[in-house]
Design a protein around this motif. Structure first.
Motif, PDB file in Angstrom:
ATOM      1  N   THR A   1       0.829  -1.207   0.000  1.00  0.00           N
ATOM      2  CA  THR A   1       0.000   0.000   0.000  1.00  0.00           C
ATOM      3  C   THR A   1       0.863   1.257   0.000  1.00  0.00           C
ATOM      4  OG1 THR A   1      -1.746  -1.173   1.204  1.00  0.00           O
ATOM      5  CG2 THR A   1      -1.810   1.229   1.237  1.00  0.00           C
TER       6      THR A   1
ATOM      7  N   ILE B   1      -7.258   6.945  -2.151  1.00  0.00           N
ATOM      8  CA  ILE B   1      -7.981   5.705  -2.471  1.00  0.00           C
ATOM      9  C   ILE B   1      -7.138   4.491  -2.095  1.00  0.00           C
ATOM     10  CG2 ILE B   1      -8.908   4.310  -4.354  1.00  0.00           C
ATOM     11  CD1 ILE B   1      -9.697   6.916  -5.736  1.00  0.00           C
TER      12      ILE B   1
ATOM     13  N   LEU C   1      -8.187   1.665   0.703  1.00  0.00           N
ATOM     14  CA  LEU C   1      -8.286   0.239   0.379  1.00  0.00           C
ATOM     15  C   LEU C   1      -7.331  -0.597   1.243  1.00  0.00           C
ATOM     16  CD1 LEU C   1      -8.529   0.366  -3.535  1.00  0.00           C
ATOM     17  CD2 LEU C   1     -10.358  -0.048  -1.888  1.00  0.00           C
TER      18      LEU C   1
ATOM     19  N   TYR D   1      -8.534  -3.246   4.108  1.00  0.00           N
ATOM     20  CA  TYR D   1      -8.151  -4.653   3.972  1.00  0.00           C
ATOM     21  C   TYR D   1      -7.467  -5.155   5.239  1.00  0.00           C
ATOM     22  CZ  TYR D   1      -6.657  -8.846   1.422  1.00  0.00           C
ATOM     23  OH  TYR D   1      -6.486 -10.143   1.009  1.00  0.00           O
TER      24      TYR D   1
END
Length: 298
Positions: free
Chosen positions: A196, A210, A214, A218
């Protein structure tokens, strides 16, 4: 009247009918062969199950060392490459069917990945925050390596302090948590942040938001999914809901701090064709004026 011989016979029969003293029987069973008291039995036998005081090699190994010794914590770093690889794969692909991650590592939770995984996340932050400048800037960028200590402090506090607080809270509310398992869950969730953070080199603020949402969602779902079996032991459904909401709120705060403090890249922009270099960085040659006086300069 009976004779003396008959009276003696009756007395002998009465002596045989006298039972032995119960106190002597109790003393015989409570003494071992050396005359010392026999050791008391430990543990209790549950109906239909083994004794709770059964021999457990892991518990015996842990009890041999003090909490303040290195040997006590060394057992939680005793994992090989195959075990770590399988656990990392299980954490990264936790949406796949099968047993939960916490059940997968229940027999041997480790602190190897929580320690080294957190350090890798901190190094990823330094790499992702420095690489865009190296790509876009035409000048020498002064890297701030002291930022690694700030990122390590934030990440280690979250990975180790949050499970500790949840451990005491859930224990107080009636659950029976395992502190090492909670730390193991949080440690393996940090691995999800590595890709990430590296994707946040993309030069777009909205895209970075974004990506962080996410990645945070997760990893947060991974934590909640594996911590819920522990919180399920709490006294009521309201307590379980409160613990889960606290967990989600803490993870949300951590994700926002990670984005704003370390992944904002203020002032970063990709160079475009035709843009002039920054003023004061590249010397500009001034145009020369024609000499109309006819005299030559020395």
């Amino acid at each position: 009247m009976s004779g003396k011989g008959e009276y003696n016979a009756i007395v002998e029969i009465d002596d045989d009918l006298i039972p032995e003293t119960p106190q002597l029987e109790f003393q015989d069973f409570s003494m071992d062969g050396t005359g010392n008291s026999a050791p008391p039995l430990t543990g209790s036998i549950a109906p239909g199950g083994p004794s709770t005081g059964a021999f457990n090699p892991n518990q015996q190994s842990a009890s041999q060392h003090s909490w303040f010794s290195i040997a006590y914590y060394a057992q939680y770093f005793d994992v090989d490459t195959t075990e770590v690889t399988n656990r990392l794969q299980k954490a990264l692909m936790h949406f796949q069917g099968g047993e939960r991650f916490v059940d997968f590592v229940s027999d041997k939770p480790d602190m190897y990945v929580p320690f080294w995984g957190s350090l890798t996340v901190a190094c990823s932050i330094i790499l992702s925050s420095s690489l865009p400048w190296a790509i876009s800037s035409q000048e020498i960028h002064d890297y701030d390596f002291s930022q690694i200590w700030t990122s390590m402090t934030v990440i280690y506090f979250y990975i180790f302090l949050t499970p500790l607080l949840l451990f005491f809270a859930s224990r107080y509310l009636g659950a029976r948590p395992n502190l090492v398992s909670l730390v193991c869950i949080y440690g393996y969730s940090s691995v999800i942040w590595i890709p990430t953070i590296l994707l946040c080199i993309i030069p777009s603020a909205w895209v970075r938001w974004i990506i962080v949402i996410l990645g945070g969602g997760y990893s947060g779902f991974f934590i909640a999914k594996n911590a819920y079996p522990t919180f399920k032991q709490a006294d009521s459904s309201a307590v379980r809901t409160g613990l889960i909401l606290t967990l989600i709120a803490a993870h949300l705060i951590f994700s926002i701090v990670l984005k704003i403090v370390f992944l904002s890249y203020t002032g970063f922009s990709m160079p475009s064709e035709g843009n002039a270099p920054p003023a004061g960085k590249v010397p500009v040659k001034e145009p020369s004026t024609p000499n109309t006086s006819g005299t030559s300069s020395n």
